[in-house]
Design a protein around this motif. Structure first.
Motif, PDB file in Angstrom:
ATOM      1  N   LEU A   1       0.833  -1.201   0.000  1.00 15.49           N
ATOM      2  CA  LEU A   1       0.000   0.000   0.000  1.00 15.49           C
ATOM      3  C   LEU A   1       0.870   1.255   0.000  1.00 15.49           C
ATOM      4  CD1 LEU A   1      -2.831   1.283   0.202  1.00 15.49           C
ATOM      5  CD2 LEU A   1      -2.579   1.152   2.681  1.00 15.49           C
ATOM      6  N   ALA A   2       1.930   1.271   0.797  1.00 12.71           N
ATOM      7  CA  ALA A   2       2.810   2.437   0.869  1.00 12.71           C
ATOM      8  C   ALA A   2       3.490   2.696  -0.476  1.00 12.71           C
ATOM      9  CB  ALA A   2       3.850   2.240   1.968  1.00 12.71           C
TER      10      ALA A   2
ATOM     11  N   SER B   1       2.382   1.838  -3.393  1.00 14.54           N
ATOM     12  CA  SER B   1       1.342   2.309  -4.309  1.00 14.54           C
ATOM     13  C   SER B   1       1.038   3.785  -4.073  1.00 14.54           C
ATOM     14  CB  SER B   1       0.062   1.480  -4.138  1.00 14.54           C
ATOM     15  OG  SER B   1       0.298   0.132  -4.457  1.00 14.54           O
ATOM     16  N   VAL B   2       0.975   4.199  -2.824  1.00 14.27           N
ATOM     17  CA  VAL B   2       0.719   5.605  -2.505  1.00 14.27           C
ATOM     18  C   VAL B   2       1.876   6.486  -2.969  1.00 14.27           C
ATOM     19  CG1 VAL B   2       0.462   7.237  -0.584  1.00 14.27           C
ATOM     20  CG2 VAL B   2      -0.877   5.140  -0.620  1.00 14.27           C
TER      21      VAL B   2
ATOM     22  N   LEU C   1       1.561   6.864  -6.696  1.00 15.82           N
ATOM     23  CA  LEU C   1       0.448   7.769  -6.976  1.00 15.82           C
ATOM     24  C   LEU C   1       0.833   9.213  -6.658  1.00 15.82           C
ATOM     25  CD1 LEU C   1      -2.529   7.832  -7.886  1.00 15.82           C
ATOM     26  CD2 LEU C   1      -3.142   7.674  -5.488  1.00 15.82           C
ATOM     27  N   GLY C   2       1.530   9.428  -5.540  1.00 14.88           N
ATOM     28  CA  GLY C   2       1.993  10.770  -5.194  1.00 14.88           C
ATOM     29  C   GLY C   2       2.967  11.310  -6.233  1.00 14.88           C
TER      30      GLY C   2
END
Length: 161
Positions: free
Chosen positions: A17-18, A20-21, A24-25
């Motif tokens: 998840l990290a 992926s974030v 995305l960021g």
């Protein structure tokens, strides 16, 4: 043992998840620095977002690989530790292979003519690609029909119980 494996899986999922974030960021960071009109040339848009799109695609491949490994590795371990269940699994694999073979035999690899697809200039209009696409479509149709039949059977079987 179960508790430790749950912690490991939980940490791993938070890591995914990290990442992926972060990706995305990075995309939003790159997007905020680009100001152009909607009618800007495609190459300008590609230059602005190309590296981020590549990162998204590579990350998607990594996630697909992890999902495949998460599906296959426990099944292989179960087959090795419980040989009686291996027969059922092998029968299922053979049934799916037979379904795909029937779909392959039904598929047609005849290329389309320009009269059927006016203006199409792509490279995908070759027999091998069309045969694979037809096979996938027929396989999905068979699986959809099987799902519908099993739903109907389950509901009708409830009536007679």
């Amino acid at each position: 043992m179960q508790n430790n494996s749950q912690k490991i899986v939980s940490v791993f999922l938070y890591f995914i998840l990290a990442v992926s974030v972060v990706i995305l960021g990075f995309f939003y960071y790159k997007a905020s620095g680009v100001a152009y009109e909607n009618d800007a040339p495609f190459q300008e848009k590609l230059d602005a977002y190309g590296s981020v799109i590549d990162a998204f695609i590579i990350w998607a491949y990594v996630l697909i690989g992890l999902a495949a490994a998460a599906a296959v590795i426990p099944a292989v371990i179960t087959l090795a530790t419980q040989p009686k269940n291996a027969v059922k699994s092998i029968i299922s694999i053979v049934a799916v292979a037979a379904l795909v073979l029937v779909a392959w035999l039904m598929s047609d690899g005849t290329p389309f003519t320009t009269a059927q697809l006016p203006g199409y200039e792509g490279e995908g209009n070759v027999p091998e690609t069309l045969k694979i696409a037809d096979t996938m479509l027929f396989t999905m149709y068979f699986l959809l029909a099987g799902a519908i039949v099993s739903i109907i059977y389950a509901e009708v079987a409830k009536v007679f119980k």
